[in-house]
Design a protein around this motif. Structure first.
Motif, PDB file in Angstrom:
ATOM      1  N   GLU A  52     -19.362   9.360 -17.134  1.00  0.00           N
ATOM      2  CA  GLU A  52     -19.988   8.435 -16.178  1.00  0.00           C
ATOM      3  C   GLU A  52     -21.110   9.138 -15.431  1.00  0.00           C
ATOM      4  O   GLU A  52     -20.961  10.291 -15.027  1.00  0.00           O
ATOM      5  CB  GLU A  52     -18.947   7.979 -15.145  1.00  0.00           C
ATOM      6  N   GLN A  53     -22.209   8.393 -15.209  1.00  0.00           N
ATOM      7  CA  GLN A  53     -23.341   8.977 -14.482  1.00  0.00           C
ATOM      8  C   GLN A  53     -22.943   9.441 -13.075  1.00  0.00           C
ATOM      9  O   GLN A  53     -23.327  10.519 -12.635  1.00  0.00           O
ATOM     10  CB  GLN A  53     -24.490   7.973 -14.420  1.00  0.00           C
ATOM     11  N   ALA A  54     -22.154   8.614 -12.336  1.00  0.00           N
ATOM     12  CA  ALA A  54     -21.811   8.958 -10.955  1.00  0.00           C
ATOM     13  C   ALA A  54     -21.004  10.255 -10.896  1.00  0.00           C
ATOM     14  O   ALA A  54     -21.139  11.040  -9.952  1.00  0.00           O
ATOM     15  CB  ALA A  54     -21.029   7.821 -10.308  1.00  0.00           C
ATOM     16  N   LEU A  55     -20.176  10.499 -11.910  1.00  0.00           N
ATOM     17  CA  LEU A  55     -19.392  11.741 -11.945  1.00  0.00           C
ATOM     18  C   LEU A  55     -20.329  12.943 -12.149  1.00  0.00           C
ATOM     19  O   LEU A  55     -20.182  13.987 -11.494  1.00  0.00           O
ATOM     20  CB  LEU A  55     -18.346  11.651 -13.059  1.00  0.00           C
ATOM     21  N   LEU A  56     -21.283  12.774 -13.032  1.00  0.00           N
ATOM     22  CA  LEU A  56     -22.232  13.875 -13.291  1.00  0.00           C
ATOM     23  C   LEU A  56     -23.036  14.220 -12.039  1.00  0.00           C
ATOM     24  O   LEU A  56     -23.145  15.391 -11.660  1.00  0.00           O
ATOM     25  CB  LEU A  56     -23.214  13.471 -14.393  1.00  0.00           C
ATOM     26  N   THR A  57     -23.622  13.181 -11.398  1.00  0.00           N
ATOM     27  CA  THR A  57     -24.445  13.480 -10.210  1.00  0.00           C
ATOM     28  C   THR A  57     -23.567  14.062  -9.099  1.00  0.00           C
ATOM     29  O   THR A  57     -23.962  14.987  -8.409  1.00  0.00           O
ATOM     30  CB  THR A  57     -25.192  12.229  -9.693  1.00  0.00           C
TER      31      THR A  57
END
Ligand SMILES: Cc1cc2nc3c(=O)[nH]c(=O)nc-3n(C[C@H](O)[C@H](O)[C@H](O)COP(=O)(O)OP(=O)(O)OC[C@H]3O[C@@H](n4cnc5c(N)ncnc54)[C@H](O)[C@@H]3O)c2cc1C
Length: 394
Positions: free
Chosen positions: A111-116
């Motif tokens: 997930e993008q939010a986890l990466l950021t």
């Protein structure tokens, strides 16, 4: 601009690519500032982010070198061990299997939010100076530095400024770098869905005349879908009730995983091919979506951005090893040339694939089905395609 620049580099935009860039340059020993208009929302395990990436092996290797992959992996990721592609027009199946390459996985769904979230958590300890919330408003450039005026009334100066502020990049515009853009007239509809049959860690894609439909496997057994559809069709699909959406999806996927039923809200993003005319103007560099936006059919958008970052970090490390100034114009120009060329090849390749598969021309339909099967049966070709998609090809 007589004042001595305070930073070596200022990165504008703290999405996945900008945050990875700030971290990578800081790890190379540079003094880095990161300017971001809006702090990314914290990741929550209970609220899966609809924006999901299929990260290739080289992107994972970069995150690992940056010291964030272990934490991302521990939180929630799903390896995909197989990739299967089918055409609604018939023909064979293109299939890649991690076992055939002696690998644990072909890539990872994240997930993008986890990466950021995890990238941002690592920034302070790496010494990155955060300017957030702050947006870039104006650029002043001189021979040896750039200064950015921010909308919080502040100013930040550095030897090099890096535009990682997304497809509508302000810094790219301020640096006078133009773009070529081709809107596909399509949108990518994304959602989480449950399926009657298990995904078995396989990323599946079915090409339809309206655009490809992908089911990406998720850690909780659900699938994350990316359904590329003409604008009006996307609008219609977004407005369907859950039962009708599930039926439309099941039909479009030809029941590949049995019945599909929505598990989340739906969102859509516009699809386009967009390339910055150049990636370097004076002391401003452009990367990530600010440099290139590609069709999501090969899941390469963020992977290309991470390759921009890895290439830049390598260029900095190389200059430092030789005791040379990493900001000298020809070193930056070499990075810009290489990255622009790879990004352009990727953008046009995906564009071509999109056009061939979006066509209902009977001759193309006849040709592409066997082409998929043929590619699947020919190990060297299959291997070359997969190696390229997974970032292992030169
Ligand atoms: C709604 C949506 C859904 C998507 N879903 C998928 C998907 O499911 N799968 C997939 O592979 N790709 C998806 N994409 C594409 C993918 O998100 C991009 O390829 C990827 O986010 C690029 O990362 P980036 O860091 O280069 O840019 P971005 O993620 O766009 O980050 C840019 C950052 O810059 C900041 N910024 C912008 N302007 C300024 C300024 N003037 N000053 C300071 N900061 C600024 C923004 O706040 C943002 O944080 C989606 C795109 C959109 C728009």
């Amino acid at each position: 601009m007589s004042r001595r620049p305070r930073h070596d580099a200022v990165v504008v935009g703290g999405g996945v690519v900008g945050a990875a860039c700030a971290l990578a340059l800081a790890r190379e020993g540079l003094d880095v500032a990161l300017v971001e208009r809006q702090r990314p929302a914290a990741w929550s395990a209970d609220a899966p982010d609809l924006r999901v990436y299929a990260l290739a092996a080289d992107g994972i290797a970069l995150l690992d070198r940056l010291g964030v992959w272990a934490e991302v992996r521990a939180a929630r990721v799903q390896p995909y061990r197989r990739m299967q592609v089918r055409d609604a027009g018939g023909g064979g199946e293109l299939r890649f299997d991690a076992d055939a390459y002696g690998r644990e996985a072909l890539g990872w769904i994240v997930e993008q939010a986890l990466l950021t979230d995890r990238l941002w958590a690592a920034l302070p300890a790496a010494g990155v100076a955060l300017r957030c919330p702050a947006g870039v408003e104006a650029l002043e450039a001189s021979d040896d530095a750039v200064a950015l005026r921010l909308d919080d009334g502040g100013r930040v100066a550095a030897r090099v400024a890096i535009a990682a502020d997304g497809a509508e990049s302000t810094l790219r515009r301020l640096a006078g770098i133009g773009i070529t853009r081709q809107a596909y007239g399509q949108r990518g509809v994304v959602a989480y869905v449950g399926t009657e049959r298990p995904h078995e860690a396989s990323a599946r894609q079915r090409f339809l005349v309206g655009g490809p439909l992908a089911f990406l496997p998720c850690a909780d057994g659900s699938s994350s879908i990316v359904w590329s559809l003409p604008d009006e069709e996307a609008e219609r699909v977004l407005g369907l009730d859950d039962a009708a959406f599930g039926q439309a999806l099941t039909r479009a996927f030809d029941g590949w995983l049995g019945e599909a039923r929505p598990l989340s809200r739906r969102a859509a993003f516009p699809l386009r091919r967009q390339l910055a005319d150049r990636l370097l103007a004076g002391r401003v560099l452009v990367l990530g979506d600010a440099a290139h936006v590609v069709h999501p059919l090969a899941g390469q958008g963020v992977n290309l951005g991470l390759r921009d970052v890895a290439g830049l970090a390598e260029a900095v490390a190389g200059s430092k090893r030789r005791g040379a100034d990493w900001t000298r114009p020809h070193a930056l120009a070499r990075w810009a040339r290489r990255r622009r060329s790879e990004n352009a090849v990727a953008a046009w390749t995906f564009d071509g694939i999109q056009r061939v598969y979006a066509s209902d021309d009977p001759l193309l339909t006849l040709a592409r089905g066997p082409a998929l099967g043929l590619a699947g049966r020919l190990p060297p070709l299959a291997q070359a395609l997969w190696r390229r998609a997974s970032g292992l090809a030169p």
